[in-house]
Design an enzyme around this catalytic site. Structure first.
Site, PDB file in Angstrom:
ATOM      1  N   ASP A  91       0.994  -1.232  -0.068  1.00 19.99           N
ATOM      2  CA  ASP A  91       0.135   0.108   0.247  1.00 19.99           C
ATOM      3  C   ASP A  91       0.317   1.754   0.005  1.00 19.99           C
ATOM      4  O   ASP A  91       0.533   2.542  -0.239  1.00 19.99           O
ATOM      5  CB  ASP A  91      -1.115   0.395   0.888  1.00 19.99           C
ATOM      6  CG  ASP A  91      -2.208  -0.485   0.892  1.00 19.99           C
ATOM      7  OD1 ASP A  91      -2.653  -0.520  -0.179  1.00 19.99           O
ATOM      8  OD2 ASP A  91      -2.461  -1.372   1.779  1.00 19.99           O
ATOM      9  N   GLU A 121      -4.844   4.796  -0.125  1.00 18.39           N
ATOM     10  CA  GLU A 121      -4.157   3.586  -0.734  1.00 18.39           C
ATOM     11  C   GLU A 121      -3.227   4.079   1.689  1.00 18.39           C
ATOM     12  O   GLU A 121      -2.631   3.497   2.432  1.00 18.39           O
ATOM     13  CB  GLU A 121      -2.441   4.144  -0.881  1.00 18.39           C
ATOM     14  CG  GLU A 121      -3.135   3.223  -2.686  1.00 18.39           C
ATOM     15  CD  GLU A 121      -3.744   2.299  -2.589  1.00 18.39           C
ATOM     16  OE1 GLU A 121      -4.026   1.423  -1.605  1.00 18.39           O
ATOM     17  OE2 GLU A 121      -4.285   1.199  -3.857  1.00 18.39           O
ATOM     18  N   HIS A 124      -5.217   2.403   3.905  1.00 17.26           N
ATOM     19  CA  HIS A 124      -5.232   1.309   4.239  1.00 17.26           C
ATOM     20  C   HIS A 124      -4.113   0.771   5.058  1.00 17.26           C
ATOM     21  O   HIS A 124      -3.484  -0.169   6.299  1.00 17.26           O
ATOM     22  CB  HIS A 124      -4.763   0.543   2.989  1.00 17.26           C
ATOM     23  CG  HIS A 124      -5.652   0.989   2.020  1.00 17.26           C
ATOM     24  ND1 HIS A 124      -6.612   0.314   0.454  1.00 17.26           N
ATOM     25  CD2 HIS A 124      -7.138   1.210   2.152  1.00 17.26           C
ATOM     26  CE1 HIS A 124      -7.429   0.657  -0.359  1.00 17.26           C
ATOM     27  NE2 HIS A 124      -7.708   1.094   1.082  1.00 17.26           N
ATOM     28  N   TYR A 128      -3.458  -0.695   9.012  1.00 18.69           N
ATOM     29  CA  TYR A 128      -2.514  -2.184   9.049  1.00 18.69           C
ATOM     30  C   TYR A 128      -1.729  -1.199  10.676  1.00 18.69           C
ATOM     31  O   TYR A 128      -1.350  -2.429  11.675  1.00 18.69           O
ATOM     32  CB  TYR A 128      -0.903  -2.263   8.336  1.00 18.69           C
ATOM     33  CG  TYR A 128      -2.253  -3.362   6.406  1.00 18.69           C
ATOM     34  CD1 TYR A 128      -3.333  -3.581   7.209  1.00 18.69           C
ATOM     35  CD2 TYR A 128      -1.832  -2.107   5.631  1.00 18.69           C
ATOM     36  CE1 TYR A 128      -3.888  -4.349   5.928  1.00 18.69           C
ATOM     37  CE2 TYR A 128      -2.604  -2.491   4.796  1.00 18.69           C
ATOM     38  CZ  TYR A 128      -3.152  -3.195   4.745  1.00 18.69           C
ATOM     39  OH  TYR A 128      -4.342  -4.068   3.748  1.00 18.69           O
ATOM     40  N   GLU A 188      -3.090  -5.052  -7.414  1.00 13.70           N
ATOM     41  CA  GLU A 188      -4.787  -4.666  -6.897  1.00 13.70           C
ATOM     42  C   GLU A 188      -4.749  -6.292  -6.924  1.00 13.70           C
ATOM     43  O   GLU A 188      -6.493  -5.870  -6.219  1.00 13.70           O
ATOM     44  CB  GLU A 188      -4.997  -3.723  -7.017  1.00 13.70           C
ATOM     45  CG  GLU A 188      -4.044  -2.558  -7.453  1.00 13.70           C
ATOM     46  CD  GLU A 188      -4.347  -1.248  -6.710  1.00 13.70           C
ATOM     47  OE1 GLU A 188      -5.251  -1.121  -5.449  1.00 13.70           O
ATOM     48  OE2 GLU A 188      -5.181  -0.214  -7.831  1.00 13.70           O
ATOM     49  N   GLU A 222      -9.894  -1.927  -2.905  1.00 12.21           N
ATOM     50  CA  GLU A 222      -9.392  -2.484  -4.108  1.00 12.21           C
ATOM     51  C   GLU A 222     -10.123  -3.089  -5.427  1.00 12.21           C
ATOM     52  O   GLU A 222      -9.455  -2.403  -6.735  1.00 12.21           O
ATOM     53  CB  GLU A 222      -8.755  -3.193  -3.972  1.00 12.21           C
ATOM     54  CG  GLU A 222      -7.445  -3.258  -2.286  1.00 12.21           C
ATOM     55  CD  GLU A 222      -6.366  -2.206  -2.058  1.00 12.21           C
ATOM     56  OE1 GLU A 222      -5.720  -1.991  -3.444  1.00 12.21           O
ATOM     57  OE2 GLU A 222      -5.849  -1.993  -0.995  1.00 12.21           O
ATOM     58  N   HIS A 225      -9.977   0.198  -7.699  1.00 12.38           N
ATOM     59  CA  HIS A 225      -8.817   0.494  -7.828  1.00 12.38           C
ATOM     60  C   HIS A 225      -8.492  -0.177  -9.198  1.00 12.38           C
ATOM     61  O   HIS A 225      -7.987   0.535 -10.219  1.00 12.38           O
ATOM     62  CB  HIS A 225      -7.605   0.219  -6.987  1.00 12.38           C
ATOM     63  CG  HIS A 225      -7.755   1.570  -5.479  1.00 12.38           C
ATOM     64  ND1 HIS A 225      -6.954   1.354  -4.602  1.00 12.38           N
ATOM     65  CD2 HIS A 225      -8.830   2.342  -5.376  1.00 12.38           C
ATOM     66  CE1 HIS A 225      -7.489   1.925  -3.474  1.00 12.38           C
ATOM     67  NE2 HIS A 225      -8.462   2.221  -4.354  1.00 12.38           N
TER      68      HIS A 225
HETATM   69 FE   LIG Z   1      -4.827  -0.259  -3.722  1.00 11.89          FE
HETATM   70 FE   LIG Z   2      -4.576  -0.471  -1.380  1.00 13.11          FE
END
Ligand SMILES: [Fe+2]
Ligand SMILES: [Fe+2]
Length: 348
Positions: A91, A121, A124, A128, A188, A222, A225
């Site tokens: 990411d 992104e 994302h 995490y 992706e 995603e 994307h």
């Molecule tokens: Fe992505």
């Molecule tokens: Fe992502």
């Protein structure tokens, strides 16, 4: 080099306004964010979907995951750590590469989408970090965050896409742009999936359900994307046939096959036959099926004749990953988490 791309001029009053002159690459954009006049009409739907998908990682409650994590089997925990390390890195790579791609896209409506994607992104990566901050100590967290550098398998995995993106940064020509778009599509559409399915599998075994919920939101992004990059590539097929000569398509196909091969090898290393509910065969069948789905989605047919249908024993993945098809459960889970929204201000 004749197919060297020209970087967009930032302030460009002499750019083309006439829609008929607008092109995906090689055009002359004014850079105006004009929502009223779009050449690529799919952008409107895409934009609306991306806006509707907005989410905040901390709205998902991870208190059960905090209890589950120390109780995971050794194989599950190792896989959890390594997969997370892989995903954080990917990411990050995405959010850093997308702005370079958009320097050469000459349709401003498409650049709008790429900027929104880059923003997602970043969310994302942050999700995490939130997961790691919640479930483990700062030392463990840092160890996991940097395993992408210290684990030889992980580093090798990242090299394929990383080198491809680097090549585009150095050459900035049409062919390396196209390879970057294909690499993006592989990343992706194939790379994330061993990871996603691992989290979904834990959840269907009653473990780490909050983590799986985070992943569902990421997966939903995603999907958009993939939609974006598929659309860009399909438009380029129409506008720039010289990027799709037989010879070049063969190179893209080899990249796709290599991506599938690496994802299967990775799945075998990190999941193998050690994780309850999954085995090597399930992972490889599913990844080949995804390879077929992606390659045929670009209009190129199937790569693996035996894997054209979704494997029956993996249909549960779709129930998790197609978040918009299971809206009720998905948003019910979200609304309960809103209760702690006041805490968000402190966290951020
Ligand atoms: Fe992505
Ligand atoms: Fe992502």
């Amino acid at each position: 080099m004749e197919d060297k791309l020209k970087r967009n001029t930032l302030f460009n009053p002499s750019g083309d306004v006439d829609l008929r002159l607008r092109r995906m690459i090689g055009g002359n954009t004014t850079n105006l964010n004009d929502f009223n006049n779009m050449k690529y009409s799919w952008v409107s739907d895409w934009y609306r979907q991306a806006m509707n998908n907005f989410w905040i990682p901390e709205e998902i409650n991870l208190s059960q995951d905090f209890k589950d994590y120390p109780r995971l089997d050794k194989a599950e925990r190792t896989a959890y750590d390594k997969i997370l390390s892989f995903l954080v890195f990917l990411d990050s790579l995405q959010s850093n590469n997308l702005p370079t791609v958009s320097e050469y896209i000459t349709a401003n409506e498409v650049n709008l989408c790429l900027h929104i994607q880059a923003f997602q992104e970043c969310i994302h990566s942050q999700s995490y970090s939130y997961m790691l901050d919640t479930i483990c100590s700062p030392e463990e967290r840092n160890d996991i965050l940097y395993q992408w550098k210290t684990d030889e398998h992980l580093l090798n995995r990242n090299k394929f896409i990383g080198d491809c993106y680097n090549e585009f940064h150095e050459k900035r020509d049409k062919f390396s742009l196209m390879k970057t778009l294909i690499a993006n599509f592989i990343l992706e559409g194939i790379y994330f999936y061993s990871g996603f399915m691992f989290f979904y599998n834990l959840s269907r075994n009653g473990k780490m359900s909050g983590s799986a919920q985070e992943i569902r939101y990421i997966n939903r992004d995603e999907n958009t994307h993939l939609w974006l990059f598929r659309s860009i590539i399909l438009e380029l097929k129409k506008e720039e046939p010289d990027m799709f000569t037989e010879e070049k398509v063969k190179i893209y196909e080899d990249m796709m096959r290599e991506g599938v091969r690496q994802e299967i090898a990775w799945g075998q290393y990190v999941i193998g036959n050690e994780v309850q509910g999954l085995n090597s065969q399930m992972v490889s069948d599913y990844i080949r099926y995804l390879g077929n789905l992606r390659w045929s989605g670009l209009g190129f047919g199937f790569l693996y004749p035996d894997n054209q249908k979704e494997p029956e024993n993996m249909q549960w993945v779709g129930q998790y990953s197609n978040a918009n098809m299971v809206k009720t459960d998905f948003f019910e889970a979200r609304s309960t988490a809103y209760a702690k929204s006041t805490a968000l201000i402190d966290d951020l």
